[in-house]
Design an enzyme around this catalytic site. Sequence first.
Site, PDB file in Angstrom:
ATOM      1  CB  CYS A   2       9.495 -14.429  -5.788  1.00 37.57           C
ATOM      2  SG  CYS A   2       9.560 -15.261  -4.208  1.00 37.57           S
ATOM      3  NE  ARG A  27       7.940  -8.989  -8.374  1.00 41.51           N
ATOM      4  CZ  ARG A  27       6.645  -8.983  -8.720  1.00 41.51           C
ATOM      5  NH1 ARG A  27       6.172  -7.961  -9.402  1.00 41.51           N
ATOM      6  NH2 ARG A  27       5.827  -9.945  -8.401  1.00 41.51           N
ATOM      7  CD1 TRP A  77      11.288 -10.439   0.109  1.00 43.79           C
ATOM      8  CD2 TRP A  77       9.270 -11.278   0.573  1.00 43.79           C
ATOM      9  NE1 TRP A  77      10.706  -9.651   1.067  1.00 43.79           N
ATOM     10  CE2 TRP A  77       9.476 -10.143   1.370  1.00 43.79           C
ATOM     11  CE3 TRP A  77       8.080 -11.960   0.687  1.00 43.79           C
ATOM     12  CZ2 TRP A  77       8.538  -9.674   2.278  1.00 43.79           C
ATOM     13  CZ3 TRP A  77       7.134 -11.497   1.578  1.00 43.79           C
ATOM     14  CH2 TRP A  77       7.371 -10.368   2.374  1.00 43.79           C
ATOM     15  CG  ASN A 103       5.969 -14.797  -6.767  1.00 42.13           C
ATOM     16  OD1 ASN A 103       6.137 -14.926  -5.547  1.00 42.13           O
ATOM     17  ND2 ASN A 103       5.583 -13.657  -7.317  1.00 42.13           N
ATOM     18  N   GLY A 104       5.195 -17.731  -4.923  1.00 47.18           N
ATOM     19  CA  GLY A 104       3.995 -18.207  -4.233  1.00 47.18           C
ATOM     20  C   GLY A 104       4.384 -19.200  -3.155  1.00 47.18           C
ATOM     21  CD  GLU A 479       1.337   7.787   2.354  1.00 43.79           C
ATOM     22  OE1 GLU A 479       0.702   6.825   2.819  1.00 43.79           O
ATOM     23  OE2 GLU A 479       2.325   7.644   1.626  1.00 43.79           O
ATOM     24  CE  LYS A 483       5.648   6.414   1.432  1.00 42.23           C
ATOM     25  NZ  LYS A 483       4.321   5.946   1.519  1.00 42.23           N
ATOM     26  CD  GLU A 486       6.724   2.628   3.129  1.00 41.97           C
ATOM     27  OE1 GLU A 486       6.503   1.447   2.849  1.00 41.97           O
ATOM     28  OE2 GLU A 486       6.146   3.560   2.558  1.00 41.97           O
ATOM     29  CG  HIS A 502      -8.611  11.098  24.359  1.00 44.38           C
ATOM     30  ND1 HIS A 502      -9.507  11.320  25.380  1.00 44.38           N
ATOM     31  CD2 HIS A 502      -8.881  12.030  23.413  1.00 44.38           C
ATOM     32  CE1 HIS A 502     -10.295  12.329  25.060  1.00 44.38           C
ATOM     33  NE2 HIS A 502      -9.953  12.778  23.874  1.00 44.38           N
ATOM     34  CE  LYS A 597       5.753   0.633  -5.833  1.00 40.38           C
ATOM     35  NZ  LYS A 597       5.596   1.839  -4.971  1.00 40.38           N
TER      36      LYS A 597
HETATM   37  C1  AGP Z   1       3.437   2.294   0.622  1.00 38.36           C
HETATM   38  O1  AGP Z   1       4.603   3.106   0.714  1.00 38.36           O
HETATM   39  C2  AGP Z   1       3.741   0.839   0.661  1.00 38.36           C
HETATM   40  N1  AGP Z   1       4.662   0.461  -0.314  1.00 38.36           N
HETATM   41  C3  AGP Z   1       2.504  -0.017   0.748  1.00 38.36           C
HETATM   42  O2  AGP Z   1       1.775   0.409   1.882  1.00 38.36           O
HETATM   43  C4  AGP Z   1       1.531  -0.010  -0.460  1.00 38.36           C
HETATM   44  O3  AGP Z   1       0.901   1.237  -0.557  1.00 38.36           O
HETATM   45  C5  AGP Z   1       0.476  -1.091  -0.218  1.00 38.36           C
HETATM   46  O4  AGP Z   1       1.129  -2.341  -0.176  1.00 38.36           O
HETATM   47  C6  AGP Z   1      -0.629  -1.112  -1.269  1.00 38.36           C
HETATM   48  O5  AGP Z   1      -0.078  -1.431  -2.515  1.00 38.36           O
HETATM   49  P1  AGP Z   1      -0.951  -1.151  -3.828  1.00 38.36           P
HETATM   50  O6  AGP Z   1      -1.215   0.322  -3.875  1.00 38.36           O
HETATM   51  O7  AGP Z   1      -0.092  -1.623  -4.963  1.00 38.36           O
HETATM   52  O8  AGP Z   1      -2.236  -1.932  -3.714  1.00 38.36           O
END
Ligand code: AGP
Length: 602
Positions: A2, A27, A77, A103-104, A479, A483, A486, A502, A597
């Site tokens: 949120c 967010r 959210w 938020n929470g 990584e 990308k 997600e 394997h 985010k």
């Molecule tokens: C990466 O594309 C994601 N948005 C997510 O994995 C992110 O890297 C992860 O939540 C860690 O966030 P931070 O770097 O703000 O700690």
Amino acid sequence: MCGIVGVTGVGDALPYLLQGLQKLEYRGYDSAGVYLSDASGKDALIKEKGRVSKLAEKAIAETKGFKGTAGIAHTRWATHGNVTVENAHPQKSADNRFFLVHNGVIENYKELTDTYLQGVHFVSETDTEVAVQLVDKFSKDGMATPDAFRKMISLLDGNSAYGFLLVDHEDPETLYVAKKKSPLLVGVSDHGNAVTSDAAAMIDLTKDFIELRDGDIAIVKPKSVTIYDEAGEQVNREPFTLEIDPEDTDKGAYPYYMLKEIDEQAVVARNIAGHYYDDEGNLQGIAPEITDAIKKADRLYIVAAGTSYHAGLIGKRYFEQWAKIPTEVHIASEFAYDQPMLSDKPFFIFLSQSGETADSREVLDNVKKQGFPALTLANVMNSTLTREADFALPVLAGPEIAVASTKAYTAQVLVQAILASALGNPGFDLKAELAKVAVEIQAITDEKESFKKIAESALKNQHSAFYIGRGLDAAVALEAALKLKEISYIQTEGFAAGELKHGTISLIEDGTPVFALLTQKKTAGLLRGEVAQVAARGANTIVFASESLAKDGDAYVLPEVNELLMPLLAVIPAQLIAYYATLDRGLDVDRPRNLAKSVTVQ
Ligand code: AGP
């Protein structure tokens, strides 16, 4: 997660609140709402499912002729309760006196309802409504609003992380704020004050912010801010000035923040070099206390989540090869509850873009309780992880808005390399090599069209994909896969190519896209063999190889820098392929479903 914004003492609150919500969209949310009030007590509550733009349309239409001078707003959210207008925040008390955004999660909301709110009529399914009804109850029991607010907070389950922002219609220009683990800042200026989950969201009002601490309660009026700490003592907290330009948080001519942030990586690399090297090429900006503390350690533990964890897998190589310190890399959410056996003299390095990731903060709390030293490398300074660690270093990527992290990844890798070179000699001129890295990143991002074509041809109508590599490329493959999956929702696995035989190779079918990252000389031959193995089983193999290792038929030849720095180049095609595959599917590149985010809850 949120998002919360509030303003008071401004001529027209609605524009600030709507702009603030738009800047918080990254967010992740599914509904939004705003409450406006003015000194005369005139007020308006508008809520809407879906995008902030829909709320804006409704709010502007419903408040014609009314200018609130204060207000609170929220992007929700959904946790407790479905995505409905009734469940959107602000939530209000039964008699329309109190309005609250939150938020929470309130873990003990059922017990609180049973104990204090028998017979109260609830209009939403949210735990937040319990909180605002509690404030109303304590107010009716004779408590002044600050005391009723504090009483409500005192009843929350001890583990609850929260950010609250409350308005009392009978004192409509006062904002009551409470914060624990969920970031909240107070923006201060001589033309009104603000409250926000993210400073950048209120940049149009002010650049001066006070970072609230866990347990703080703030009373924000048009011309004053009073803060009480967890013990109820009034405290003075110095504001900091946010070092970003408003346009840094805008897309400018870009269709999506993600593309802008991919393009910014060359400049970020140069900015990082400019920050950590002086004109003579000497290292600067790393306090000797940090390198002294690390040199006392017999083992480094890098702790992070998601993309930051993947950056740590690269940094490990630098600390081990240059600083000669054994280094482990751990996923924060695992380490937090299954701490491995530690060395006698551990040193912890936290990697985080936001500096607010709850999983990482949980580990930092545990590490500090055990008395171990910790350093945070983060993009957002003045964040919990930077403030609560012993040391902090900025990764200087600039505001990263897109949920899919790109420039923060390369920035974290770069700063780890620089830090490791402060601890041991890389054996080459790192500053000069980083200048080359910046040039080559630019060269790759200038060839977007190549990756657009690859993405559209290799991934059209595909439901799964693979990234493979060996050594550092295996870490980049993780990584690269994150990308793609997600944001395009294509099930993508990244892993060490040697593992194919394997088990995983059984998944390869005709046309399955397998991207191979080939930049490590020692294992290039083996990886070529693995590419042939999957091709023989029908895979559509797409190879990205360094110049000196490239062969005819490779999809793209990567410019060459020192092999240990090749992850900084190999990741760029993967970022662009994820971007174009997502675009090709008509999805929202910056705001993928279900994701936030900054993951500030565990
Ligand atoms: C990466 O594309 C994601 N948005 C997510 O994995 C992110 O890297 C992860 O939540 C860690 O966030 P931070 O770097 O703000 O700690």
